[in-house]
Write a protein that holds these residues in place. Structure first.
Motif, PDB file in Angstrom:
ATOM      1  N   VAL A  69       1.014  -1.145  -0.012  1.00  0.00           N
ATOM      2  CA  VAL A  69      -0.087  -0.005   0.013  1.00  0.00           C
ATOM      3  C   VAL A  69       0.923   1.282   0.010  1.00  0.00           C
ATOM      4  N   GLY A  70       0.654   2.145  -0.783  1.00  0.00           N
ATOM      5  CA  GLY A  70       1.306   3.343  -0.884  1.00  0.00           C
ATOM      6  C   GLY A  70       2.509   3.525  -1.647  1.00  0.00           C
ATOM      7  N   ILE A  71       2.957   2.428  -2.419  1.00  0.00           N
ATOM      8  CA  ILE A  71       4.059   2.057  -2.928  1.00  0.00           C
ATOM      9  C   ILE A  71       4.004   1.239  -4.209  1.00  0.00           C
ATOM     10  N   GLU A  72       4.422   1.450  -5.676  1.00  0.00           N
ATOM     11  CA  GLU A  72       4.063   0.491  -6.392  1.00  0.00           C
ATOM     12  C   GLU A  72       5.445  -0.356  -6.815  1.00  0.00           C
ATOM     13  N   ALA A  73       4.881  -1.665  -6.797  1.00  0.00           N
ATOM     14  CA  ALA A  73       6.180  -2.551  -6.681  1.00  0.00           C
ATOM     15  C   ALA A  73       5.713  -3.917  -7.208  1.00  0.00           C
ATOM     16  N   ASP A  74       6.409  -4.863  -7.523  1.00  0.00           N
ATOM     17  CA  ASP A  74       5.803  -6.121  -8.112  1.00  0.00           C
ATOM     18  C   ASP A  74       5.651  -6.974  -6.797  1.00  0.00           C
ATOM     19  N   ALA A  75       4.293  -7.734  -6.916  1.00  0.00           N
ATOM     20  CA  ALA A  75       3.872  -8.636  -5.676  1.00  0.00           C
ATOM     21  C   ALA A  75       3.503 -10.026  -6.199  1.00  0.00           C
ATOM     22  N   VAL A  76       3.526 -10.943  -5.356  1.00  0.00           N
ATOM     23  CA  VAL A  76       3.338 -12.275  -5.887  1.00  0.00           C
ATOM     24  C   VAL A  76       2.422 -12.598  -4.784  1.00  0.00           C
ATOM     25  N   VAL A  77       0.984 -12.932  -5.215  1.00  0.00           N
ATOM     26  CA  VAL A  77      -0.010 -13.446  -4.078  1.00  0.00           C
ATOM     27  C   VAL A  77      -0.589 -14.620  -4.408  1.00  0.00           C
ATOM     28  N   THR A  78      -1.501 -15.211  -3.630  1.00  0.00           N
ATOM     29  CA  THR A  78      -2.637 -16.229  -3.834  1.00  0.00           C
ATOM     30  C   THR A  78      -3.814 -15.797  -4.168  1.00  0.00           C
ATOM     31  N   ASP A  79      -4.808 -16.409  -4.908  1.00  0.00           N
ATOM     32  CA  ASP A  79      -5.950 -15.772  -5.271  1.00  0.00           C
ATOM     33  C   ASP A  79      -6.897 -16.175  -3.970  1.00  0.00           C
ATOM     34  N   ASN A  80      -6.807 -15.139  -3.064  1.00  0.00           N
ATOM     35  CA  ASN A  80      -7.299 -15.453  -1.554  1.00  0.00           C
ATOM     36  C   ASN A  80      -8.840 -15.473  -1.830  1.00  0.00           C
ATOM     37  N   VAL A  81      -9.334 -14.637  -2.427  1.00  0.00           N
ATOM     38  CA  VAL A  81     -10.881 -14.452  -2.455  1.00  0.00           C
ATOM     39  C   VAL A  81     -11.308 -15.757  -3.314  1.00  0.00           C
TER      40      VAL A  81
ATOM     41  N   GLN B 245      10.339  -2.759 -16.569  1.00  0.00           N
ATOM     42  CA  GLN B 245       8.957  -2.800 -17.007  1.00  0.00           C
ATOM     43  C   GLN B 245       7.900  -2.357 -15.801  1.00  0.00           C
ATOM     44  N   PRO B 246       6.922  -1.966 -16.097  1.00  0.00           N
ATOM     45  CA  PRO B 246       5.938  -1.279 -15.064  1.00  0.00           C
ATOM     46  C   PRO B 246       5.532  -2.309 -13.931  1.00  0.00           C
ATOM     47  N   PRO B 247       5.593  -2.063 -12.616  1.00  0.00           N
ATOM     48  CA  PRO B 247       5.379  -3.118 -11.579  1.00  0.00           C
ATOM     49  C   PRO B 247       3.880  -3.861 -11.909  1.00  0.00           C
ATOM     50  N   ARG B 248       3.829  -5.059 -11.329  1.00  0.00           N
ATOM     51  CA  ARG B 248       2.374  -5.750 -11.542  1.00  0.00           C
ATOM     52  C   ARG B 248       2.361  -6.814 -10.219  1.00  0.00           C
ATOM     53  N   THR B 249       1.191  -7.275 -10.307  1.00  0.00           N
ATOM     54  CA  THR B 249       0.862  -8.251  -9.252  1.00  0.00           C
ATOM     55  C   THR B 249       0.737  -9.583  -9.980  1.00  0.00           C
ATOM     56  N   TYR B 250       1.399 -10.533  -9.642  1.00  0.00           N
ATOM     57  CA  TYR B 250       1.312 -11.972 -10.066  1.00  0.00           C
ATOM     58  C   TYR B 250       0.470 -12.951  -8.959  1.00  0.00           C
ATOM     59  N   VAL B 251      -0.515 -13.478  -9.838  1.00  0.00           N
ATOM     60  CA  VAL B 251      -1.360 -14.219  -8.736  1.00  0.00           C
ATOM     61  C   VAL B 251      -1.345 -15.679  -9.092  1.00  0.00           C
ATOM     62  N   VAL B 252      -0.824 -16.375  -8.006  1.00  0.00           N
ATOM     63  CA  VAL B 252      -0.568 -17.850  -8.042  1.00  0.00           C
ATOM     64  C   VAL B 252      -1.995 -18.381  -7.617  1.00  0.00           C
ATOM     65  N   PRO B 253      -2.543 -19.438  -8.448  1.00  0.00           N
ATOM     66  CA  PRO B 253      -3.709 -20.037  -8.119  1.00  0.00           C
ATOM     67  C   PRO B 253      -3.740 -21.049  -6.953  1.00  0.00           C
ATOM     68  N   SER B 254      -4.774 -20.828  -6.098  1.00  0.00           N
ATOM     69  CA  SER B 254      -4.771 -22.172  -5.082  1.00  0.00           C
ATOM     70  C   SER B 254      -5.464 -23.024  -5.820  1.00  0.00           C
ATOM     71  N   GLU B 255      -5.436 -24.312  -4.714  1.00  0.00           N
ATOM     72  CA  GLU B 255      -6.077 -25.617  -5.096  1.00  0.00           C
ATOM     73  C   GLU B 255      -6.754 -26.408  -4.086  1.00  0.00           C
ATOM     74  N   LEU B 256      -7.958 -26.777  -4.342  1.00  0.00           N
ATOM     75  CA  LEU B 256      -8.805 -27.623  -3.571  1.00  0.00           C
ATOM     76  C   LEU B 256      -8.223 -28.968  -3.437  1.00  0.00           C
ATOM     77  N   ILE B 257      -7.751 -29.454  -2.219  1.00  0.00           N
ATOM     78  CA  ILE B 257      -7.470 -30.771  -2.359  1.00  0.00           C
ATOM     79  C   ILE B 257      -8.436 -31.444  -1.104  1.00  0.00           C
ATOM     80  N   GLN B 258      -9.135 -32.487  -1.698  1.00  0.00           N
ATOM     81  CA  GLN B 258     -10.254 -33.490  -0.924  1.00  0.00           C
ATOM     82  C   GLN B 258      -9.734 -34.367  -0.041  1.00  0.00           C
ATOM     83  N   ARG B 259      -9.612 -34.433   1.097  1.00  0.00           N
ATOM     84  CA  ARG B 259      -9.051 -35.548   1.854  1.00  0.00           C
ATOM     85  C   ARG B 259     -10.022 -36.119   3.007  1.00  0.00           C
ATOM     86  N   GLY B 260     -11.230 -35.603   2.950  1.00  0.00           N
ATOM     87  CA  GLY B 260     -12.151 -36.503   3.754  1.00  0.00           C
ATOM     88  C   GLY B 260     -12.959 -35.458   4.751  1.00  0.00           C
ATOM     89  N   SER B 261     -12.151 -34.593   5.566  1.00  0.00           N
ATOM     90  CA  SER B 261     -12.722 -33.644   6.476  1.00  0.00           C
ATOM     91  C   SER B 261     -13.837 -32.506   5.769  1.00  0.00           C
TER      92      SER B 261
END
Length: 332
Positions: A148-160, A309-325
């Protein structure tokens, strides 16, 4: 360095070239210098060398994580180390403990040691205090949370998206009485995961005002107590979404205490070692910290090498892993 030069029978400049892995030295001379340095237990002073090295590089970067003890953070740390080792870059890590003042102090400490770049999981309301350094081309990459308040590269998960997937999964298995247990509300990822989960329930027609939400659970014990309170209430939930791994551990303990591990469904955000060995196995929305760390290292190296190059946000997809619970259905 003078002692190494004398023992190897070469000049000081030759020792410098060998220790900095520069060209222009024969293999025989290189081996003689290395043998002398080993015999004298000589270590190159990286900080002093950076005063003369092109770009003043110290071949080190600062890594600031919420807690190096957290399995998610430690996997990111290892991925960065593996990716940067090929360039001879050392990774110095520190724990922020999600304390804004500690964040600023540690950033200042790393800058004082002239690191070549920063990889940072931010917690302060704004990272604008780093702008003076960033404007002087200090490479930096933010991970897990966007700055927040600065432009820079970010690597995040698709939390929502990941949290919405958890809600949809529990709904698909017949649950309408659900609860959400999460981390502190001032943490960006905690807010996003709560929003993704609640909004998906709303889209499915579940009155969101009736959903018990317990925030501020920053450790296993607080999560255990919150889960016990919900599960022993008059109308307990039949399914729980826990929005980070320490919260999941607390919920698991509460379920075991109440002998409810096979009666109450659970989906956690973050995978963890031995999740498949539980009974039942723990269904999770898995992030990929190894990919986050590797991509963050790639972006940092690109910036160190002059990528403009201009900063950007890179989104790494999450994954549903079904194990029983997460596949347990509500009682009839």
């Amino acid at each position: 360095m003078r002692h190494v030069a004398a023992l190897a029978g070469v000049g000081i400049k030759t020792v410098s070239r060998v220790m900095n892995d520069e060209p222009g030295v024969s293999e025989a001379t290189r081996q003689r210098v290395l043998a002398a340095s080993h015999q004298l237990n000589y270590q190159l002073d990286m900080a002093a060398g950076s005063l003369r090295r092109s770009g003043r590089q110290t071949l080190s970067i600062g890594l600031l994580l919420p807690s190096v003890a957290n399995p998610f953070s430690s996997e990111i740390h290892r991925a960065l180390e593996d990716a940067l080792a090929a360039r001879g870059i050392a990774v110095f890590a520190a724990s922020l403990d999600d304390d804004p003042e500690r964040e600023k102090a540690l950033v200042a400490a790393f800058l004082g040691r002239r690191v070549d770049g920063l990889v940072l999981t931010p917690i302060a309301r704004s990272q604008s205090y780093i702008i003076p350094e960033h404007s002087r081309d200090l490479p930096m990459v933010f991970i897990d949370r966007e700055p927040v308040g600065i432009e820079a590269d970010a690597v995040v998960t698709d939390n929502v998206v990941g949290a919405a997937r958890a809600a949809a999964h529990l709904l698909a298995h017949g649950h309408t009485k659900l609860a959400c247990l999460g981390d502190r509300a001032d943490i960006q990822t905690a807010r996003e995961r709560r929003r993704g989960f609640i909004e998906e329930l709303g889209r499915a027609g579940i009155p969101t005002s009736t959903i018990p939400v317990r925030d501020g659970l920053h450790d296993e014990e607080s999560a255990r107590l919150a889960a016990l309170e919900l599960l022993t209430a008059e109308d307990p939930p039949t399914a729980i979404f826990s929005s980070q791994n320490l919260v999941t551990f607390g919920v698991m303990r509460a379920l075991k205490e109440l002998d409810a591990s096979r009666r109450v469904a659970l989906v956690g955000f973050d995978d963890f070692t031995l999740a498949d060995m539980m009974d039942p196995g723990i269904t999770v929305i898995a992030q990929h910290p190894e990919r986050i760390g590797k991509l963050a290292a790639e972006r940092l190296l690109a910036r160190i090498d002059g990528d403009k190059q201009p900063p950007r946000t890179y989104v790494v997809p999450s994954e549903l892993i079904q194990r029983g619970s997460g596949e347990l259905r509500p009682p009839s």
